[in-house]
Design a protein around this motif. Structure first.
Motif, PDB file in Angstrom:
ATOM      1  N   THR A 211       0.462  -1.245   0.145  1.00  0.00           N
ATOM      2  CA  THR A 211       0.095   0.144  -0.016  1.00  0.00           C
ATOM      3  C   THR A 211       0.995   1.099  -0.158  1.00  0.00           C
ATOM      4  O   THR A 211       0.230   2.195  -1.140  1.00  0.00           O
ATOM      5  CB  THR A 211      -1.510   0.434   1.161  1.00  0.00           C
ATOM      6  OG1 THR A 211      -1.988  -1.191   1.197  1.00  0.00           O
ATOM      7  CG2 THR A 211      -2.289   1.585   1.388  1.00  0.00           C
TER       8      THR A 211
ATOM      9  N   ASP B 278       2.552   2.500  -3.530  1.00  0.00           N
ATOM     10  CA  ASP B 278       1.443   2.735  -4.220  1.00  0.00           C
ATOM     11  C   ASP B 278       0.853   4.009  -3.550  1.00  0.00           C
ATOM     12  O   ASP B 278       0.104   4.668  -4.582  1.00  0.00           O
ATOM     13  CB  ASP B 278       0.580   1.477  -4.537  1.00  0.00           C
ATOM     14  CG  ASP B 278       0.874   0.402  -5.041  1.00  0.00           C
ATOM     15  OD1 ASP B 278       1.887   0.279  -5.461  1.00  0.00           O
ATOM     16  OD2 ASP B 278       0.151  -0.259  -4.939  1.00  0.00           O
ATOM     17  N   VAL B 279       1.570   5.117  -2.582  1.00  0.00           N
ATOM     18  CA  VAL B 279       0.913   6.413  -2.852  1.00  0.00           C
ATOM     19  C   VAL B 279       1.386   7.260  -3.719  1.00  0.00           C
ATOM     20  O   VAL B 279       0.281   8.118  -3.512  1.00  0.00           O
ATOM     21  CB  VAL B 279       1.493   6.264  -1.229  1.00  0.00           C
ATOM     22  CG1 VAL B 279       1.149   7.467  -1.290  1.00  0.00           C
ATOM     23  CG2 VAL B 279       0.463   5.914  -0.117  1.00  0.00           C
TER      24      VAL B 279
ATOM     25  N   HIS C  94      -1.173   9.091  -5.901  1.00  0.00           N
ATOM     26  CA  HIS C  94      -3.084   8.374  -5.969  1.00  0.00           C
ATOM     27  C   HIS C  94      -3.826   8.816  -4.629  1.00  0.00           C
ATOM     28  O   HIS C  94      -3.762   7.961  -4.013  1.00  0.00           O
ATOM     29  CB  HIS C  94      -2.325   6.759  -6.111  1.00  0.00           C
ATOM     30  CG  HIS C  94      -1.360   6.351  -6.670  1.00  0.00           C
ATOM     31  ND1 HIS C  94      -0.739   5.491  -7.219  1.00  0.00           N
ATOM     32  CD2 HIS C  94      -1.355   6.936  -8.224  1.00  0.00           C
ATOM     33  CE1 HIS C  94       0.314   5.334  -7.797  1.00  0.00           C
ATOM     34  NE2 HIS C  94      -0.287   6.084  -9.160  1.00  0.00           N
TER      35      HIS C  94
ATOM     36  N   THR D 206      -6.028   5.947  -2.938  1.00  0.00           N
ATOM     37  CA  THR D 206      -5.373   5.409  -2.197  1.00  0.00           C
ATOM     38  C   THR D 206      -4.938   5.847  -1.202  1.00  0.00           C
ATOM     39  O   THR D 206      -5.075   4.956   0.236  1.00  0.00           O
ATOM     40  CB  THR D 206      -4.298   4.641  -2.025  1.00  0.00           C
ATOM     41  OG1 THR D 206      -3.678   4.033  -4.003  1.00  0.00           O
ATOM     42  CG2 THR D 206      -2.841   3.397  -1.221  1.00  0.00           C
TER      43      THR D 206
ATOM     44  N   LYS E 296      -6.921   4.013   2.118  1.00  0.00           N
ATOM     45  CA  LYS E 296      -5.789   2.917   2.829  1.00  0.00           C
ATOM     46  C   LYS E 296      -5.073   4.014   3.955  1.00  0.00           C
ATOM     47  O   LYS E 296      -4.491   3.631   4.720  1.00  0.00           O
ATOM     48  CB  LYS E 296      -5.013   2.666   1.938  1.00  0.00           C
ATOM     49  CG  LYS E 296      -5.706   1.785   0.638  1.00  0.00           C
ATOM     50  CD  LYS E 296      -6.494   0.485   1.732  1.00  0.00           C
ATOM     51  CE  LYS E 296      -6.238  -0.956   0.356  1.00  0.00           C
ATOM     52  NZ  LYS E 296      -7.453  -2.334   0.906  1.00  0.00           N
TER      53      LYS E 296
END
Length: 334
Positions: free
Chosen positions: A64, A67-68, A124, A127, A131
């Motif tokens: 996670t 992918d920020v 992103h 995300t 998240k």
């Protein structure tokens, strides 16, 4: 130059992991030490071992974190990651100095976002919202409510037992609950550093962005760094969590720790969300303490802590943006 910057990013990431360890060491052991269930040195050793084990149990949070943002390749992208890390470290050191249990996790995410914004890099946001931001709000609320309910259940179940024997029993059980919380800390926080290191080596072109299994050297080095940091201690923040919010008895300490651990496991394994260990255990301490009476919680200190939480994202982001600007000038990036 690429290799030198990659090495610098990895070293700084591990330094952040180390500061995360000593900054957040109090999370797992403050309640056990304040209730005299464990001595400080034994508690730190236990937390360090469980941090290491927890770091090896999953990679969902790491994936996670990586992918920020989507930094460009080469030195430019590496400078963004390095700026984010240095901004997070700066905020960690400030809050450590003042004894405020702020979130290393959100300092890291805030740093990455701040450097990305300063560079015009793609972020992103879906995300971050799904998240990071939503779990950031939910995890303390769940921690507070669950610890309050667990402590009420304990009070009802043991209402006719000898109070001294009950507290002695929970003092022993705190070894289990402190271990569980330290395991959750490793599961959450060490993975965040793994994600950043993997983001850096992917940006440099050493691994494919589609790869989901992290290299073993990243996993072991991040686990080792956070464990060493934890064993170095976090005495300033330990006093805040263990004494300044509320004086805990063993039963309430157990309630806070076991609830905090459950929230960390759930967020990591089910939601894949990088939540704050600090926010979770602090709110759980408040929830368990509120069962004594609302006035038992030092709400003024609690308010100061919450203020630190709110400042973490923008403060780390601003620091990271400033560091990125310096790196861009020094490296003469376009």
């Amino acid at each position: 130059m690429d290799l030198a910057i990659v090495v610098a990013v990895v070293v700084v990431a591990l330094a952040f992991d180390y500061t995360n360890g000593f900054h957040d060491a109090a999370n797992a052991i403050a309640t056990s030490v304040s209730t005299r269930a464990l001595t400080p040195r034994i508690a730190l050793g236990l937390a360090a071992v469980m941090n290491f084990v927890g770091a090896l149990l999953g990679q969902e949070v790491a994936n996670t974190v990586k992918d920020v943002i989507a930094p460009p390749g080469g030195n430019h992208g590496l400078s963004i990651v390095l700026g984010g890390l240095l901004g997070a470290i700066a905020w960690n050191l400030v809050t450590w100095y003042y004894g405020l249990p702020s979130s290393s996790s959100h300092a890291l995410i805030g740093g990455l976002v701040g450097a990305a914004l300063a560079s015009g890099t793609e972020i992103h946001w879906s995300t971050i919202i799904d998240k990071v931001l939503i779990p950031m709000v939910l995890s303390p609320l769940i921690g507070f409510a669950a610890a309050f309910v667990v402590m009420l259940a304990i009070m009802w179940i043991f209402r006719r037992r000898n109070p001294h024997r009950v507290q002695r029993g929970f003092r022993l059980l705190q070894t289990v609950s402190a271990s569980a919380l330290a395991l959750g800390h490793g599961l959450q926080d060490a993975q965040k550093t793994m994600g950043v290191i993997f983001l850096a080596v992917v940006t440099a072109g050493y691994y494919s962005p589609q790869q989901t299994d992290l290299p073993l050297w990243i996993v072991i080095s991040a686990a080792g760094a956070i464990s060493l940091g934890t064993y170095s201690g976090g005495w300033r923040i330990m006093r805040t969590l263990g004494r300044r919010i509320i004086h805990l008895d063993p039963a309430r300490g157990f309630s806070a720790e076991i609830t905090g651990a459950a929230v960390l496991y759930g967020m990591a394994l089910l939601a894949h969300a990088p939540v704050s260990t600090t926010h979770t255990i602090t709110s759980a301490i408040m929830g368990a303490g509120a069962t004594k009476r609302l006035s038992a919680v030092r709400w003024g200190m609690a308010g100061t802590i919450v203020g630190g939480w709110i400042l973490t994202f923008p403060a780390a982001g601003l620091a990271a943006a400033a560091v990125y600007a310096v790196l861009r000038y020094v490296l003469q990036l376009p």
